[in-house]
Write a protein that holds these residues in place. Structure first.
Motif, PDB file in Angstrom:
ATOM      1  N   ALA A 206      61.819  67.542   2.398  1.00 30.92           N
ATOM      2  CA  ALA A 206      61.364  68.475   1.357  1.00 30.92           C
ATOM      3  C   ALA A 206      62.077  68.155   0.038  1.00 30.92           C
ATOM      4  O   ALA A 206      62.259  69.033  -0.798  1.00 30.92           O
ATOM      5  CB  ALA A 206      61.605  69.917   1.775  1.00 30.92           C
ATOM      6  N   THR A 207      62.462  66.889  -0.124  1.00 28.56           N
ATOM      7  CA  THR A 207      62.926  66.413  -1.433  1.00 28.56           C
ATOM      8  C   THR A 207      61.734  65.733  -2.110  1.00 28.56           C
ATOM      9  O   THR A 207      60.678  65.550  -1.489  1.00 28.56           O
ATOM     10  CB  THR A 207      64.057  65.373  -1.317  1.00 28.56           C
ATOM     11  OG1 THR A 207      63.505  64.149  -0.829  1.00 28.56           O
ATOM     12  CG2 THR A 207      65.171  65.844  -0.393  1.00 28.56           C
ATOM     13  N   SER A 208      61.928  65.321  -3.364  1.00 32.68           N
ATOM     14  CA  SER A 208      60.850  64.556  -4.001  1.00 32.68           C
ATOM     15  C   SER A 208      61.033  63.052  -3.814  1.00 32.68           C
ATOM     16  O   SER A 208      60.322  62.263  -4.448  1.00 32.68           O
ATOM     17  CB  SER A 208      60.735  64.934  -5.477  1.00 32.68           C
ATOM     18  OG  SER A 208      61.955  65.352  -6.001  1.00 32.68           O
ATOM     19  N   ILE A 209      61.935  62.644  -2.908  1.00 32.78           N
ATOM     20  CA  ILE A 209      62.159  61.208  -2.663  1.00 32.78           C
ATOM     21  C   ILE A 209      60.924  60.613  -1.973  1.00 32.78           C
ATOM     22  O   ILE A 209      60.558  61.037  -0.870  1.00 32.78           O
ATOM     23  CB  ILE A 209      63.385  60.985  -1.755  1.00 32.78           C
ATOM     24  CG1 ILE A 209      64.637  61.607  -2.374  1.00 32.78           C
ATOM     25  CG2 ILE A 209      63.604  59.497  -1.497  1.00 32.78           C
ATOM     26  CD1 ILE A 209      65.844  61.601  -1.441  1.00 32.78           C
ATOM     27  N   GLY A 210      60.306  59.625  -2.628  1.00 32.02           N
ATOM     28  CA  GLY A 210      59.115  58.986  -2.065  1.00 32.02           C
ATOM     29  C   GLY A 210      57.824  59.428  -2.719  1.00 32.02           C
ATOM     30  O   GLY A 210      56.751  58.877  -2.453  1.00 32.02           O
TER      31      GLY A 210
END
Ligand code: NDP
Length: 289
Positions: A206-210
Motif C-alpha cells: 500500500a505504498t506508491s512504490i511501483g
C-alpha cells in the motif's frame, strides 16, 4: 435504466486531489447513477492550486451530496469536516465525505474496498499474519479494517519517513482497540522484513512504490522472500501488473491487484451517499474487465 439528463434538481458530487484527470471514479459513479435513475452527477476537480478550505466551504454552499478525496488531500481535509465516522477517526484519513443537511461527515472506504477484494480470492482473513507495506492514507485504512475484520497479526513496514509517526500511531490504535497483534518494522532492516514476510500468509503493498511512471521498482526486491503459502497483493492499479506482482507470480505466488479495491471502495462510498447498492456487476463488466 434511464438516459441521464441534467436538470435544475441535479445534485453534484466530485473527486478532489491531484492528479485526478486519470480517475475511473467519474465513469463508475455516473454510470451507476444512470443505471439506477438517480439525478446526480460526479466530476473531478484538481486541487493542485486550490485553497482546500475555501473549496470545501464552496462545495457545502453548493449543497453537494458528497465528495471523494485522493492524494494528497485525505489527511489535509480533516480540519474542514464537521465529524468523522468511528473508523475514519481511528484511521486518521478520509476518502469519502457525505453532506448530511449541511454537516460534512468524513468516512474511509479504502480498507473496506481492499478487504472486499480479498474476500473475492477466497482467502480466510483469520488464517494467518499479514505484512503491509506503507503507512499513508490507504495503508492506514487497510490496517485498521484488517484488524477490525479479524486478521490475527499485522506487520506494518515503512521507511523512516513522513509516515513513520503515523505508523506508530496505527500500531497503538490497533493494539488498544482490537485483538490483532500489530508491530512496525523499518523497511531498511532487510532481515526483519524477510522474517515478517516468512511469518505471513498475506502481503499487501500500500505504498506508491511501483506506480506508473516508476514501474520498475518494488518494495520486495529480494525474490527469496516469496514463499508458496503467500498471497501477494498490490493496491496499485496503474500498471495493473506491478513489478511486485510479476516477481511474486514468477516465484509461484497467487496475486491480485488494486482494481477491485477501487471498485469496492467506490461502491461503499456510493452506498454512503445514496443509501443504495451500486450495480457492481454491470460496473465491473463495463470498466474493470
Ligand atoms: P500516501 O502518500 O498517503 O502514502 C504513500 C505511502 O508510500 C507512504 O507510506 C510512503 O512512505 C510510502 N512511499 C512512497 N514512496 C516510497 C518510496 N520510494 N520508498 C518507500 N516508501 C515509499 O498515498 P496513498 O496511501 O493515498 O496511496 C498509496 C498508493 O495506493 C498509491 O499508489 C495509490 O494509487 C494507491 N491507492 C489505490 C487505491 C485503490 O482503490 N486501489 C485507493 C487508494 C490508493 P512515507 O510517507 O513515509 O514517505
Amino acid at each position: 435504466m434511464t438516459d441521464q439528463i441534467i436538470t435544475g434538481h441535479t445534485r453534484l458530487g466530485c473527486l478532489l486531489g491531484t492528479p485526478v484527470a486519470h480517475s475511473i471514479s467519474p465513469m463508475m459513479h455516473n454510470e451507476a447513477f444512470r443505471l439506477l435513475g438517480l439525478d446526480c452527477v460526479y466530476l473531478c476537480f484538481d486541487t493542485r492550486h486550490a485553497d482546500l478550505r475555501n473549496m470545501v466551504q464552496t462545495l457545502k454552499e453548493m449543497n453537494v451530496y458528497g465528495f471523494n478525496l485522493t492524494m494528497p488531500d485525505k489527511e489535509r481535509i480533516l480540519p474542514f469536516l464537521d465529524d468523522l465516522s468511528p473508523a475514519a477517526r481511528m484511521i486518521g484519513a478520509v476518502n469519502t465525505v457525505k453532506n448530511e443537511n449541511g454537516c460534512l461527515i468524513g468516512h474511509n472506504t479504502d480498507g473496506i474496498g481492499y478487504m472486499r477484494s480479498l474476500q473475492d480470492t477466497g482467502y480466510n482473513v483469520k488464517s494467518g499474519a499479514m505484512t503491509l507495506f506503507g503507512a499513508g492514507g490507504a495503508a492506514s485504512s487497510i490496517a485498521i479494517q484488517a484488524a477490525l475484520d479479524g486478521v490475527p497479526a499485522l506487520h506494518i513496514i515503512n521507511r523512516r519517513g513522513r509516515s513513520w509517526e503515523n505508523a506508530k500511531r496505527l500500531v497503538r490504535q490497533i493494539t488498544e482497540n482490537t485483538d490483532c497483534h500489530a508491530d512496525l518494522t523499518d523497511m531498511a532492516d532487510h532481515d526483519a522484513v524477510r522474517n515478517r514476510i516468512a511469518n505471513s500468509t498475506l502481503l499487501a503493498n500500500a505504498t506508491s512504490i511501483g506506480m506508473a511512471p516508476d514501474t520498475n521498482i518494488t518494495p520486495v526486491p529480494d525474490l527469496s522472500c516469496f514463499h508458496t503459502e503467500l498471497l501477494v497483493s498490490d493496491i496499485i492499479y496503474n500498471p495493473r501488473c506491478t513489478r511486485l506482482l510479476q516477481d511474486a507470480m514468477a516465484t509461484g505466488c497467487k496475486t491480485f491487484n488494486g482494481m477491485y479495491m477501487l471498485l469496492y471502495q467506490g461502491a461503499a462510498a456510493f452506498r454512503i451517499w445514496t443509501g443504495q447498492d451500486m450495480p457492481v456487476e454491470e460496473i465491473r463488466r463495463k470498466f474493470f474487465s
